[in-house]
Design a protein around this motif. Structure first.
Motif, PDB file in Angstrom:
ATOM      1  N   LEU A  50       0.829  -1.207   0.000  1.00  0.00           N
ATOM      2  CA  LEU A  50       0.000   0.000   0.000  1.00  0.00           C
ATOM      3  C   LEU A  50       0.865   1.259   0.000  1.00  0.00           C
ATOM      4  O   LEU A  50       0.563   2.236  -0.685  1.00  0.00           O
ATOM      5  N   VAL A  51       1.951   1.221   0.772  1.00  0.00           N
ATOM      6  CA  VAL A  51       2.886   2.354   0.785  1.00  0.00           C
ATOM      7  C   VAL A  51       3.494   2.526  -0.605  1.00  0.00           C
ATOM      8  O   VAL A  51       3.619   3.655  -1.098  1.00  0.00           O
ATOM      9  N   LEU A  54       1.058   4.250  -2.807  1.00  0.00           N
ATOM     10  CA  LEU A  54       0.995   5.673  -2.457  1.00  0.00           C
ATOM     11  C   LEU A  54       2.186   6.423  -3.048  1.00  0.00           C
ATOM     12  O   LEU A  54       2.031   7.487  -3.658  1.00  0.00           O
ATOM     13  N   GLY A  57       1.829   6.748  -6.721  1.00  0.00           N
ATOM     14  CA  GLY A  57       0.851   7.794  -7.033  1.00  0.00           C
ATOM     15  C   GLY A  57       1.441   9.184  -6.917  1.00  0.00           C
ATOM     16  O   GLY A  57       1.167  10.058  -7.743  1.00  0.00           O
ATOM     17  N   SER A  66       9.778  11.559  -4.855  1.00  0.00           N
ATOM     18  CA  SER A  66       9.256  10.338  -4.239  1.00  0.00           C
ATOM     19  C   SER A  66       9.846   9.077  -4.864  1.00  0.00           C
ATOM     20  O   SER A  66       9.677   7.989  -4.314  1.00  0.00           O
ATOM     21  N   HIS A  70      10.308   5.423  -3.127  1.00  0.00           N
ATOM     22  CA  HIS A  70       9.684   4.280  -3.790  1.00  0.00           C
ATOM     23  C   HIS A  70      10.717   3.170  -4.009  1.00  0.00           C
ATOM     24  O   HIS A  70      10.434   1.991  -3.761  1.00  0.00           O
TER      25      HIS A  70
END
Length: 157
Positions: A50-51, A54, A57, A66, A70
Motif C-alpha cells: 500500500l505504501v 501511495l 501515485g 518520491s 519508492h
C-alpha cells in the motif's frame, strides 16, 4: 413448491447463486510461533504494498522526489517477503502437508524480484500492472494466513 434465491437448505432441487456453502473447520497446524511469524511478516509486507502504491501515485502526480522513497521501499518489501518465505518454511517443516503458504510466499518473492527489475528497466506499464497484482497476491496470503488455526505444539522440544 419452489425455492427462493435465498434458500440454503438441501431440500431444494437446484443450486442457486449466492447460496451458502457449508465450511468445514480447517485442520489445526502445529507451530503457533511459525503461524504468528507468518501472519506478522505477511501483514507488514501487505502494508508495504500500500505504501508502494501511495509513493507511485505521488510520482505519477509529479513529485519526482518520491522516486527515491519508492525505490528504497521496494527493497524493504523484498526483505519482508524474504522473511515471509522463511516463516513459510518454518511452518512447512512442522506441517509437511501444508504447502500453500510456502508456494505463495516463493511466488510472491519471485514476482517482487521481477517487479524490481521492471522498475529499474523503466518498463512502467508492466511495472504498474505487476504492482497491482502483487498487492492482490499479498492480500490473499494475509487473509489465508489469518485463517490458519494454530494448535499447541504436538512435537516434543
Amino acid at each position: 413448491m419452489g425455492t427462493s434465491m435465498n434458500d440454503t437448505s438441501s431440500a431444494g432441487a437446484h443450486s442457486h447463486v449466492g447460496a451458502a456453502v457449508p465450511v468445514t473447520a480447517a485442520p489445526g497446524v502445529d507451530g503457533r510461533g511459525a503461524v504468528m511469524l507468518l501472519r506478522i511478516v505477511a501483514a507488514l509486507a501487505c502494508l508495504e504494498t500500500l505504501v508502494q502504491g501511495l509513493l507511485a501515485g505521488l510520482l505519477l502526480n509529479g513529485d519526482v522526489d518520491s522516486i527515491d522513497a519508492h525505490g528504497f521501499n521496494a527493497y524493504v518489501f523484498e526483505i519482508l517477503v524474504f522473511l515471509q518465505v522463511v516463516a513459510a518454511v518454518l511452518l512447512w517443516r512442522r506441517n509437511r502437508w501444508l504447502r500453500w503458504p510456502l508456494m505463495a510466499a516463493v511466488g510472491i518473492l519471485v514476482a517482487a524480484f521481477v517487479q524490481t527489475f521492471l522498475g529499474l528497466e523503466s518498463s512502467l506499464a508492466a511495472h504498474a500492472a505487476l504492482g497491482v497484482a502483487l498487492c492482490g497476491m499479498q492480500t490473499a496470503l494475509v487473509l489465508r494466513a489469518f485463517l490458519l488455526r494454530a494448535e499447541k505444539s504436538v512435537t516434543a522440544a
